[in-house]
Design a protein around this motif. Structure first.
Motif, mmCIF file in Angstrom:
data_model
loop_
_atom_site.group_PDB
_atom_site.id
_atom_site.type_symbol
_atom_site.label_atom_id
_atom_site.label_comp_id
_atom_site.label_asym_id
_atom_site.label_seq_id
_atom_site.Cartn_x
_atom_site.Cartn_y
_atom_site.Cartn_z
ATOM 1 N N ASP A 80 24.930 155.045 73.739
ATOM 2 C CA ASP A 80 25.161 156.336 73.890
ATOM 3 C C ASP A 80 26.229 156.975 74.498
ATOM 4 O O ASP A 80 26.910 157.794 73.827
ATOM 5 N N GLU A 81 26.509 156.517 75.647
ATOM 6 C CA GLU A 81 27.538 157.063 76.508
ATOM 7 C C GLU A 81 29.008 156.831 76.052
ATOM 8 O O GLU A 81 29.735 157.780 75.556
ATOM 9 N N ASN A 82 29.015 155.671 75.271
ATOM 10 C CA ASN A 82 30.379 155.498 74.528
ATOM 11 C C ASN A 82 30.468 156.074 72.934
ATOM 12 O O ASN A 82 31.659 156.310 72.770
ATOM 13 N N LYS A 84 29.306 159.135 72.649
ATOM 14 C CA LYS A 84 29.903 160.397 72.801
ATOM 15 C C LYS A 84 31.368 160.346 73.051
ATOM 16 O O LYS A 84 32.024 161.450 72.608
ATOM 17 N N LYS A 85 31.821 159.573 73.778
ATOM 18 C CA LYS A 85 33.117 159.308 73.778
ATOM 19 C C LYS A 85 34.232 159.174 72.358
ATOM 20 O O LYS A 85 34.938 159.976 72.384
#
Length: 105
Positions: A80-82, A84-85
């Motif tokens: 999820d974090e990547n 978003k990037k």
């Protein structure tokens, strides 16, 4: 270097960052010329002298001629974090393209 909330000293209670591991068949994000792309790991091998892992990846949606060997510095987990990037990068690219079209008209 990680710092405390004051930003003045390294945090002594932090463990060293563990290098991420990747597997054949895993979906990842891969950097190519400073941009993130979705990719899939097709093969892996350890290269001497440091027995460093390298990964043969296929960029999703691109022809096989773009497949290439990369090391872990070019890979990010598909989470999820990547994501978003990646999505933020796409928004920025779209904005740049729109501005280029406006200038031409």
């Amino acid at each position: 270097v990680s710092t405390q909330s004051t930003g003045s000293k390294p945090r002594s209670n932090m463990k060293p960052l563990k290098e991420e591991t990747f597997e054949v068949g895993e979906k990842v994000f891969a950097y190519h010329q400073n941009l993130l792309y979705e990719a899939k790991i097709l093969k892996t091998e350890l290269r001497t002298p440091a027995k460093k892992p390298y990964f043969f990846i296929h960029y999703q949606g691109w022809k096989d001629r773009w497949d290439e060997w990369v090391d872990t510095t070019r890979l990010k987990k598909h989470n999820d974090e990547n994501m978003k990037k990646f999505q933020q990068q796409l928004k920025e690219q779209l904005s740049v393209m729109k501005n280029m079209i406006k200038r031409k008209n």
